[in-house]
Design an enzyme around this catalytic site. Sequence first.
Site, short mmCIF file in Angstrom:
data_model
loop_
_atom_site.label_atom_id
_atom_site.label_comp_id
_atom_site.label_asym_id
_atom_site.label_seq_id
_atom_site.Cartn_x
_atom_site.Cartn_y
_atom_site.Cartn_z
N CYS A 1 9.94 -9.67 57.57
CA CYS A 1 9.71 -8.40 58.28
C CYS A 1 8.99 -8.63 59.60
CB CYS A 1 8.94 -7.41 57.40
SG CYS A 1 9.79 -6.94 55.91
N ARG B 1 15.11 4.47 59.78
CA ARG B 1 14.56 3.36 59.02
C ARG B 1 15.57 2.91 57.98
NH1 ARG B 1 9.28 1.86 59.68
NH2 ARG B 1 8.71 0.43 58.03
N HIS C 1 11.80 -8.23 51.51
CA HIS C 1 10.38 -8.47 51.30
C HIS C 1 9.97 -8.46 49.82
CE1 HIS C 1 10.10 -3.94 51.70
NE2 HIS C 1 9.73 -4.19 50.47
#
Lengths: 462, 250
Positions: free
Chosen positions: B96, B130, B197
Site C-alpha cells: 500500500c 476507493r 494487505h
Amino acid sequence: MKGKSALAIFVSKATGFLSRKLGTGAGTQLPGRIALRIDPQLARKLSGELEYGTVLITGTNGKTTTANILANILRISGYKPIHNRSGANLMHGVTTALSSSASLSGKLEGNIGIFEIDEATLPQAVVQLTPRLVVITNLFRDQLDRYGELESLAAKMNKGLREISQGDLLLNADDPLVATLGEGTSLNISYFGISDDRAGGGNLQHAADSKNCRSCGEPLAFHRVYYAHMGNYHCEYCGVSRPELTFSANMLEIKGIQETRLTMEGCGSPLRLTLKIPGFYNVYNALAAAGAACILRLDRDTIVKGIEEYSTVFGRAEWIEAEGRKIFLVLSKNPAGFNEVIRTISSDGKPDKVLLMALNDRVADGTDVSWIWDVDFENLVPHTGGIIATGIRAEDMALRMKYAGAPTHSIAIEKKFDRALKRALQAVPPGGVIYALTTYTATLELRKVMTRLGYVKGYWEE
Amino acid sequence: MTPILRICHLYPEMMNIYGDRGNIITLAQRCRWRGWDVEVSGISVGETIEPDYYDLYFMGGGQDREQMLVCEDLRSKKAQAIHQAVELKACFLTICGGYQLFGKYFITYTGEELPGIEVFDAWTVGGEKRFIGNVVAQAITTDGTTRTLVGFENHSGRTYLGPGSAPLARVKVGYGNNGEDGFEGCRYGNAFGTYLHGSLLPKNPWLADELILLALKRRYKLEELPPLDDTLELLAQRAAVRRSRMRRKR
Ligand SMILES: [Zn+2]
C-alpha cells in the site's frame, strides 16, 4: 401532529409490529426508514416534544454500553428514557425508537431521548435532534473501510458540533483525537479519563490508532496507557497535553471477568463505583455514563446504584448457562476490544481454556478481516487448551491462532454455529466455561442458535 | 550454521494499517518452524539503516497523515541505504503506502505531490473512488507454474508501471494497481510491491517462502526451503477465493 406525520408514525408502528410478528429482525431500522420517507422531518418533530431533551452518544466502541448505563440511571431517577436499539444507530433507528413510543397525535410515552449514534451520522443527527448533551467515547479505525480516514471523520464530526449553538459536550480526554473534537464549538466542554498511575501500562499496543500529536504531528509521549491508544499523554515538541479531567477514575481494582471497582471524582465528593462488567473499556463506558448523569444533574446515589445494577443485556459480555456449562459470550469486534478481552479472561487463572471463536466478514463486522493480525492472540494461546473456529471466515481465525503458537491439532474448524457450539460443549466438562469470542453479526447468529436451543431468550422477548 | 533471518520493519508505528504486522509474524514463524532464528528490528523516523545487515525489509501502509511524515524521512534518511540494499539483492516487501513511496511519485487526489524513492519504475495518481474488497490474482511466474495470490485491497491511489518494473500478478477478482490494465503489484529484482494487505503472507505461503529463500540464499547455501504443512494456510486461501465471488457478483 399533522396528517403526514401521523401517517408516518402509523406506518412505522405497523411495520415494526409486523416484523416482530414475523421474526424478521428488521424491526429496528425498517419502520424508521419508511417513516422518514413519508415525513423526512419526523425525527426532528418528535424529538422536539421530549420534555427533557436529547442526549447523543457516539464513538467507535462503547456507545451501546454507555447508553444502556445512562438509560438505567435515568430510569432509577424517575425519567422515562426513549432509547434506540443496539446497532440501530443511524437516523432510521432513532426514528423507529421515537415513533414506536409515540401516539398518532405525536404524544410521546417517554420524556428524554438517549440515542446512540453512528460516528458518521453525528453531523446529521445534531442538526435533526438539537441535543442538550453529546458524549463521545473514542475513535478507532475499525470501520475505516466504510468511512475513509479517521482524520476526515473527526473533521466532519467537529464541523457538525460547530452547528449547535448551545449545550454540553462530554469528551474522552484520554483519546488524543477525541480530546480535540470540541475545538471551535460554542459548547460547554467536560472531559473524562483515568488518572490511576498504578493501572495500565507504559507502552502502546500494536493496534494503537491515534499516536501522533494532532497539532504538530510528532509522536505523543504516553506517561500511561490504559486501553489501546487511550492514556495520559503529552507532546514533547509543542507542549500539547491531555486536557484537565472534569471526571476522573482512580483507585482501580479489576477483579477478573466478574467486576471492577473505581473511585470517580468530579461529581461532588468522590463516588465509589462497582461495575459488574469487566475490563478497562467498561471503566471508560461507566465514566462516560456517570459523567453524563452528573451533567444532567442526576442524584449521586442513583448514579452509584444505576451503574452497579446494570448488567449487560445484549451480547457485549454475558454469562449463559448451557447443558451444565457456562458460556462467557463477549463481542470482540476490533483489535483494541479483543486485546482487552484477552487481558481480562487471561487474568481469571483458569488453564486450558476452550475458545469458541466466531469470525464473520459482513458489512457490520467490517469486510476486511486483516485486523485479526493486529490482535495479540499470542498472549491468549498459553492459557488455551482447545480452539473451535467458526463463522464465515473460520479458516482465517484458525490460521491466525496457528501463527499465534497454538498447535494445529488443538484447532478445529466448524463453519456452522450450531455444530461449533455442540463441539465446544463436548470439549468442556460439566461446570466448566466456554469462552465465546465473536464478531458483531456472529454474536447475533450464535445467539439465535442459543435461543433456539433454549439457552437464552430471544432479542425481542427481553 | 543455523540461518538467521534479519528483518528490518520500516516505520512499524506509523505504517501498520490493517494488520500488516501479520506479514512479519508469518515470516518469523515460518523460519522458527524450520529451526531458524529470526531477528526483527523496527526502524522509525530519524533512524538510519545499515544496508548490508538486513536480509528482508518490510514496509506497510499508513493513513494519509502518517504517510506524509514518513515520505520526508524516507527520502532524507533512508533512500541511499535502501538503494544500496537493493543492489546487494536484499529482499523487499512493500505494501500500500510503502509500495507507493517506493515508486517515483504519488500525486494525491487533492493535488499534493509526494516524491518517492524510485526503487520501482512506477508512479501513483490519487483517484476519487476507493478500491475496496477481496482480491484474487494469478502470479506471473517465469517457469509457468500457477500461483494464486489472495488479499484485501483498500486504496484510492492508481499505480502505473513503467518498463523498468514487472507486474507481480494478473487480477482475477478486484481492481489491482489501477483498475485499468489488470495488473497487481510489481517486482524489480528482489523487491516486491503490492496493494494486497494485512493477511497477504499467511494466506499465500508460497510467496512467504519465496521471500525467505531470496533473503537467505545470499548468505547461506540454500536451494530450496524444507517444506511445511500448509493445510490450514491453503484452507484459508480457498475460503478467501470463495468469499471473493461475492464481489464479482456486484
Ligand atoms: Zn505537538
